[in-house]
Design an enzyme around this catalytic site. Structure first.
Site, mmCIF file in Angstrom:
data_model
loop_
_atom_site.group_PDB
_atom_site.id
_atom_site.type_symbol
_atom_site.label_atom_id
_atom_site.label_comp_id
_atom_site.label_asym_id
_atom_site.label_seq_id
_atom_site.Cartn_x
_atom_site.Cartn_y
_atom_site.Cartn_z
ATOM 1 N N ARG A 52 -16.399 -19.488 -2.431
ATOM 2 C CA ARG A 52 -15.751 -20.749 -1.726
ATOM 3 C C ARG A 52 -14.682 -21.372 -2.879
ATOM 4 O O ARG A 52 -13.673 -22.178 -1.997
ATOM 5 C CB ARG A 52 -16.768 -21.857 -1.756
ATOM 6 C CG ARG A 52 -16.312 -23.214 -1.266
ATOM 7 C CD ARG A 52 -17.303 -24.316 -0.604
ATOM 8 N NE ARG A 52 -18.548 -24.476 -1.691
ATOM 9 C CZ ARG A 52 -18.459 -24.740 -2.887
ATOM 10 N NH1 ARG A 52 -17.445 -25.401 -3.311
ATOM 11 N NH2 ARG A 52 -19.747 -24.724 -3.687
ATOM 12 N N TYR A 106 2.032 -30.643 16.728
ATOM 13 C CA TYR A 106 0.893 -29.900 17.139
ATOM 14 C C TYR A 106 -0.264 -30.819 17.310
ATOM 15 O O TYR A 106 -0.624 -31.691 16.606
ATOM 16 C CB TYR A 106 0.624 -28.694 16.036
ATOM 17 C CG TYR A 106 -0.718 -27.830 16.423
ATOM 18 C CD1 TYR A 106 -0.586 -26.931 17.496
ATOM 19 C CD2 TYR A 106 -1.944 -28.168 15.945
ATOM 20 C CE1 TYR A 106 -1.672 -26.202 17.779
ATOM 21 C CE2 TYR A 106 -2.870 -27.324 16.032
ATOM 22 C CZ TYR A 106 -2.852 -26.409 17.242
ATOM 23 O OH TYR A 106 -3.976 -25.636 17.576
ATOM 24 N N ASP A 178 5.391 -27.980 8.629
ATOM 25 C CA ASP A 178 4.564 -26.826 9.613
ATOM 26 C C ASP A 178 5.564 -25.760 9.704
ATOM 27 O O ASP A 178 6.396 -25.785 10.741
ATOM 28 C CB ASP A 178 4.051 -27.238 10.617
ATOM 29 C CG ASP A 178 2.912 -26.484 11.228
ATOM 30 O OD1 ASP A 178 3.355 -25.105 11.313
ATOM 31 O OD2 ASP A 178 2.178 -26.886 11.817
ATOM 32 N N LYS A 203 -1.419 -17.451 13.863
ATOM 33 C CA LYS A 203 -0.188 -16.869 14.788
ATOM 34 C C LYS A 203 0.602 -15.721 14.118
ATOM 35 O O LYS A 203 0.124 -14.611 14.203
ATOM 36 C CB LYS A 203 0.678 -18.205 14.982
ATOM 37 C CG LYS A 203 -0.099 -19.448 15.209
ATOM 38 C CD LYS A 203 -1.041 -19.611 16.369
ATOM 39 C CE LYS A 203 -2.023 -20.718 16.738
ATOM 40 N NZ LYS A 203 -1.451 -22.097 16.330
HETATM 41 C C1 LIG Z 1 -1.873 -23.343 16.013
HETATM 42 C C2 LIG Z 1 -1.095 -24.161 15.108
HETATM 43 C C3 LIG Z 1 -1.644 -25.218 14.130
HETATM 44 C C4 LIG Z 1 -2.959 -24.811 13.983
HETATM 45 O O1 LIG Z 1 -3.692 -23.618 13.543
HETATM 46 P P1 LIG Z 1 -5.050 -23.159 13.730
HETATM 47 O O2 LIG Z 1 -5.174 -21.856 13.055
HETATM 48 O O3 LIG Z 1 -5.406 -23.081 14.993
HETATM 49 O O4 LIG Z 1 -5.997 -24.240 13.092
HETATM 50 C C5 LIG Z 1 -0.886 -25.729 13.465
HETATM 51 N N1 LIG Z 1 0.308 -25.947 13.733
HETATM 52 C C6 LIG Z 1 1.077 -24.894 14.631
HETATM 53 C C7 LIG Z 1 2.433 -25.401 14.885
HETATM 54 C C8 LIG Z 1 0.205 -24.162 15.513
HETATM 55 O O5 LIG Z 1 0.770 -23.584 16.361
#
Ligand SMILES: *Cc1c(COP(=O)(O)O)cnc(C)c1O
Length: 386
Positions: A52, A106, A178, A203
Site C-alpha cells: 500500500r 472531466y 491534467d 487512457k
Molecule cells: C478518464 C479521465 C480521468 C479519470 O480517470 P480514471 O482512470 O477513469 O479514474 C481524468 N481526466 C481525464 C481527462 C480523463 O479522460
C-alpha cells in the site's frame, strides 16, 4: 538502478526506469506479487516495504519510467486517474483554501471539486482557461492552486497553458494540469514550468482499454507529500496492474504518433464533408487555439469531436452505421471509440448549461485508435452517406 537517460521519448518509453542489472536476467520486469517485504531496519512507517505504500519493485520501475517520459524529477502511480486527482487536490489544498479550476473539466473531476471539496472547507471558482482577466478577477487572498487540462472535453479547447504557469508563479499558486488527452508524447508540462502533471493512465499511457490506473508527475518533494496522503487514503496501484501499465507504456510513442497522424487526416476528411457542420480538433486551422497547440504540442492527439448538419438524428444514425469504431465511453485505446457526450458524460448537466458549454445533443466524440486510417475514413464515409 535504471538511472540512464534517453533523448527521445520512444526510447525512454521502452528503456527508462527498467532495472539494471535485470532481475534474474529477465529482460521483462517480473511481477512481485507480494504484499510485504523483509524489514530492513528504520522506524519510519512510510519507509517500510509494504504494497500500500507504493514502494514495491513494480511501483519503483514505473515511477522512474513516468518521470523520465515527462523529464520530471519524480512520479507516483495510483489505482485510477481519479485517485491521482483527488489525492493530489487533498494534498495541495486544506480547509480554508480556494482553488481556481478550468471550466467544464472531466466529469469525475467536476464532481470531486463541486461535491467533495466543499465538505473539507475548500472552495473553488471556475475560470475560462484562455482569459487571464477572468483568472485575476477570481483570485482570492486564500487561493492556493490553479487546475487546468491540456486539451479539454468535449470541444478540445486548449487553455493558455504558458499564461497559467506565469500567473501561478506571480501569485504563489501550485499549478496543476491534467495531461491525459495530450499524453507525454505530445506535451510534457514540467518543460514549461507546471508543478504537477496528472494522468488517467487508463487512457493513452496504458493504451489497451484493459485496466484502470493514474499518475501524478512533478517535483520530488511534492510527489513525496502526495505519496504520504496516498498511503493513508489507500488508492495505490496493484503490482499486477503496475506490470500491465509498464507493458502498455512501452508502445505509447508508436501508438500516439499513429493516432496524431490518423486523427488529423480524419478531421480534415470530416471538415470538408457536406454532411458535417463543424469539427473540433486542435490540429485544424479552424480551431480557435490552433496556433497555441502548434507552439506547445508535438502532435494534436487522437481526440476529436464533430457535429452533423442533420443534428441528433443524423448523429444517432452514424453511431448505428459505423462498423469499426466501438460505441463506448473512455478513450486512448488501440481501438477507435465513438460516443455522444450529451447523452453520457454530460447527461446529468442541465440542458441549458450543456448548451452554454457548447455540448449540443448531436455532438459526436471520436477517440481515434490505431486501425488503418483509410479504412477508418471509408467507414465514416459510408456511415455519413448511408
Ligand atoms: C478518464 C479521465 C480521468 C479519470 O480517470 P480514471 O482512470 O477513469 O479514474 C481524468 N481526466 C481525464 C481527462 C480523463 O479522460
Amino acid at each position: 538502478m535504471g538511472s540512464k537517460s534517453f533523448q527521445s521519448i520512444a526510447t525512454a518509453a521502452v528503456h527508462a526506469g527498467e532495472p539494471d542489472p535485470r532481475i534474474g536476467g529477465a529482460v521483462t520486469m517480473p511481477i512481485f506479487q507480494s504484499a510485504t517485504f523483509l524489514y530492513e531496519g528504520g522506524t519510519d512507517y512510510h519507509a517500510t516495504r509494504y504494497v500500500r505504500l507504493s514502494n514495491t519493485p513494480n511501483h519503483e520501475v514505473l515511477h522512474r519510467k513516468l518521470a523520465a517520459l515527462e523529464k520530471a524529477e519524480a512520479a507516483l502511480v495510483t489505482s485510477s486517474g481519479m485517485a491521482a486527482i483527488s489525492t493530489t487536490l487533498l494534498t495541495v489544498l486544506q480547509s480554508g483554501d480556494h482553488l481556481l479550476a478550468m471550466e467544464c473539466p472531466y466529469g469525475g473531476t467536476h464532481g470531486f471539486i463541486t461535491n467533495e471539496l466543499p465538505r473539507f472547507g475548500i472552495s473553488h471558482s471556475f475560470i475560462d482557461g484562455s482569459d487571464p482577466e477572468d483568472w485575476r478577477s477570481k483570485l482570492q487572498p486564500n487561493t492556493r492552486a490553479i487546475y487546468v487540462e491540456s486539451i479539454a472535453n468535449p470541444l478540445m479547447q486548449v487553455p493558455d497553458l504558458v499564461g497559467i504557469v506565469k500567473f501561478a508563479r506571480a501569485h504563489n499558486l501550485v499549478s496543476m494540469v491534467d495531461n491525459t488527452f495530450t499524453s507525454p508524447v505530445n506535451f510534457r508540462p514540467t518543460e514549461i514550468g507546471f508543478d504537477l502533471s496528472l494522468h488517467s493512465c487508463t487512457k493513452y499511457l496504458n493504451g489497451h482499454s484493459d485496466l484502470a490506473a493514474g499518475a501524478v508527475i512533478g517535483r520530488a518533494d511534492q510527489i513525496e507529500q502526495i505519496r504520504l496522503r496516498l498511503n493513508h487514503l489507500g488508492g495505490m496501484l496493484d503490482p499486477h496492474a503496475c506490470y500491465l501499465l509498464q507493458r502498455g507504456i512501452k508502445t505509447v510513442a508508436l501508438r500516439v504518433r499513429q493516432q496524431n497522424e490518423s486523427a488529423l487526416l480524419i478531421a480534415r476528411f470530416l471538415e470538408q464533408h457536406p454532411s458535417v457542420d463543424r469539427v473540433n480538433y486542435p490540429g485544424l486551422e479552424s480551431h480557435p487555439a490552433h496556433q497555441r497547440a502548434c507552439d506547445l504540442f508535438d502532435g494534436f492527439g487522437g481526440m476529436l469531436s464533430f457535429e452533423l448538419t442533420g443534428g441528433l438524428d443524423a448523429a444517432e444514425r452514424l453511431l448505428q452505421r459505423v462498423t469499426i469504431p466501438i460505441v463506448a465511453v473512455s478513450l486512448g485505446g488501440v481501438e477507435s471509440l465513438i460516443i455522444l457526450p450529451a447523452a453520457t458524460a454530460y447527461a446529468n448537466v442541465e440542458p441549458a448549461e450543456r448548451l452554454r458549454l457548447g455540448v449540443r445533443d448531436g455532438l459526436i466524440r471520436l477517440s481515434v485508435g490505431i486501425e488503418d486510417t483509410n479504412e477508418l475514413i471509408d467507414d465514416l464515409r459510408q456511415a455519413l452517406e448511408g
